[in-house]
Design an enzyme around this catalytic site. Sequence first.
Site, mmCIF file in Angstrom:
data_model
loop_
_atom_site.group_PDB
_atom_site.id
_atom_site.type_symbol
_atom_site.label_atom_id
_atom_site.label_comp_id
_atom_site.label_asym_id
_atom_site.label_seq_id
_atom_site.Cartn_x
_atom_site.Cartn_y
_atom_site.Cartn_z
ATOM 1 N N VAL A 204 36.138 62.924 73.465
ATOM 2 C CA VAL A 204 36.249 64.113 74.331
ATOM 3 C C VAL A 204 37.461 63.929 75.231
ATOM 4 C CG1 VAL A 204 35.137 65.407 76.200
ATOM 5 C CG2 VAL A 204 33.718 64.405 74.412
ATOM 6 N N HIS A 205 38.385 64.867 75.223
ATOM 7 C CA HIS A 205 39.499 64.742 76.167
ATOM 8 C C HIS A 205 40.127 66.069 76.587
ATOM 9 C CE1 HIS A 205 41.892 65.187 72.488
ATOM 10 N NE2 HIS A 205 42.783 65.715 73.287
ATOM 11 N N ARG A 206 39.713 67.190 75.955
ATOM 12 C CA ARG A 206 40.330 68.487 76.293
ATOM 13 C C ARG A 206 40.165 68.807 77.769
ATOM 14 N NH1 ARG A 206 43.711 70.304 72.627
ATOM 15 N NH2 ARG A 206 42.886 69.390 70.741
ATOM 16 N N ASP A 282 36.360 67.053 70.505
ATOM 17 C CA ASP A 282 37.101 68.266 70.834
ATOM 18 C C ASP A 282 38.573 68.111 70.423
ATOM 19 O OD1 ASP A 282 38.090 66.548 72.764
ATOM 20 O OD2 ASP A 282 37.238 67.621 74.470
#
Length: 363
Positions: A204-206, A282
Amino acid sequence: MKVATVVGARPQFVKAAPVSRAFGAAGVDEVLVHTGQHYDGGMSDVFFAELGLPAPRHHLGVGSGSHGVQTARMLRAVEAVLRHERPDWTLVYGDTNSTLAGALASVKLGVPVAHVEAGLRSFDRRMPEELNRIVTDRVARLLFAPTPAAVQNLAREGICGAWVHRVGDVMLDACRMFGPLAERSCDVLERLALDPRRFALVTVHRASNTDDPRTLGVIVAALARLAESLRVVFPVHPRTREAMVRHGLEARLRGPGVALLPPVGYLESTVLQRAAAVVVTDSGGMQKEAFFHGTPCVTLRETTEWPELVELGWNVLVPPHDPATIAGAVLRAAGGPRPSRASTDALYGSGEAARRIAEVLVG
Ligand code: UD1
C-alpha cells in the site's frame, strides 16, 4: 544515437532494466539519469544491483518534497544535464513526478521525448499520476503503449498515427528476464517460513490510501481481520510506515499473523508474488505482475489503469471503505478457482517490448 533515460522511482528501475539491455544490443549510447526521487537503499540501490542496471551517469539527488518543490528541483537539474549531454532523445517511463519533469525539461529544450507506458488512464484526475500521464503523453513525440486499451485512450485524445506504437509491456519483459534468477537465488519463503499459496502479499503506498488516516485505518483493520484466517506479508513503503506510526496504526498489525517487512527488492517481490495465494495492492505494476505470475489480485482502489485484468476476473477493485468487505474479497480471491488464462497471454505482448522500443528509436 544518444538517449537520455530519466528514472527516479522504484517501478522505473524495473522498467528500465530490459530496455537498457536492448539499447546495449542495438548500440545506443544510453545516459542514465536518476532524479533521486527514491533514495533509500531498499527503494533504489537494491534494484540497480539486482537488475544489473549501470550506475546512473547523473544522480540529481532531488529527494522528497511537495509535488511543486520536488518537480521544480527535478526540472532544473534535468535541464542542466540535457544541456550538457545533448541527447537525440529523452526516454521516460510511467507516471511519476520524475516522468513529468524529464519530459517537460526535454521538450522545452527541443529534445524529443519517448514515453514508455503511454496511454494509460484511470480517468481519475485526483491522482497525481493521472496528471503526469496526461501531460507527458501530450508532449511526447513517440508513445510506446503497452495494451490495446492504451492505444484507444490516446486515440480518444487525438494522439494517433505514426507516433504511437503498441509494443507490449516492458514489465513482462522484466518478469521473464529475472523470474528464473529470482527462483534460484531468493530464499525469502524459507526465511519467513511461508507455505506457498497460504499467505496474502500486501503493498500500500498510494497517496489516496496513506494520506487520509481514516482510509488507512480501514485498510489496517481489514488486514488485522484477514490475518485471523490467512497469513499477511506486508512490505511497507516508507510513506506508509510513516503514516501508520503517526496515526498509531502500526501496533494493530503487530500480531503473529502479520509479517511487517521493510520494502523488498525485485527478486524477493517476484518470489513472494509467485507463491502468494493472493496479492492485495494499490500499486499499478503489481496488478500486472500478479497476473504474469498467475496469482489473483485485489486492488484497494476505485479505478485501475489495467481494466482488462478486471474484465478477465484476475483483478477485483475494492475501494477501501469497509474492513469486512475488503477481508471478504481477499479471502474469496485467495480461495476461489483461478480464472482461465487461455488466449490472454498476448494481452501485454510477448516479452519483446524492450527490443521493439530500441528498434523503433534506432529506426
Ligand atoms: C511514487 C510515485 C508513484 C509510484 C511510487 C512507487 C509520484 C507522484 N508518485 O510515489 O506513482 O507508484 O513512487 O513507489 O511520483 N520516501 C522515503 N524514501 C524513499 C522514497 C520515499 O522515505 O526512498 C518517503 C518520503 O517520506 C516521501 C514519501 O515516501 O515524502 C513519498 O515519496 P514520493 O517519491 O514522493 O512518492 P511515492 O509515494 O513513492
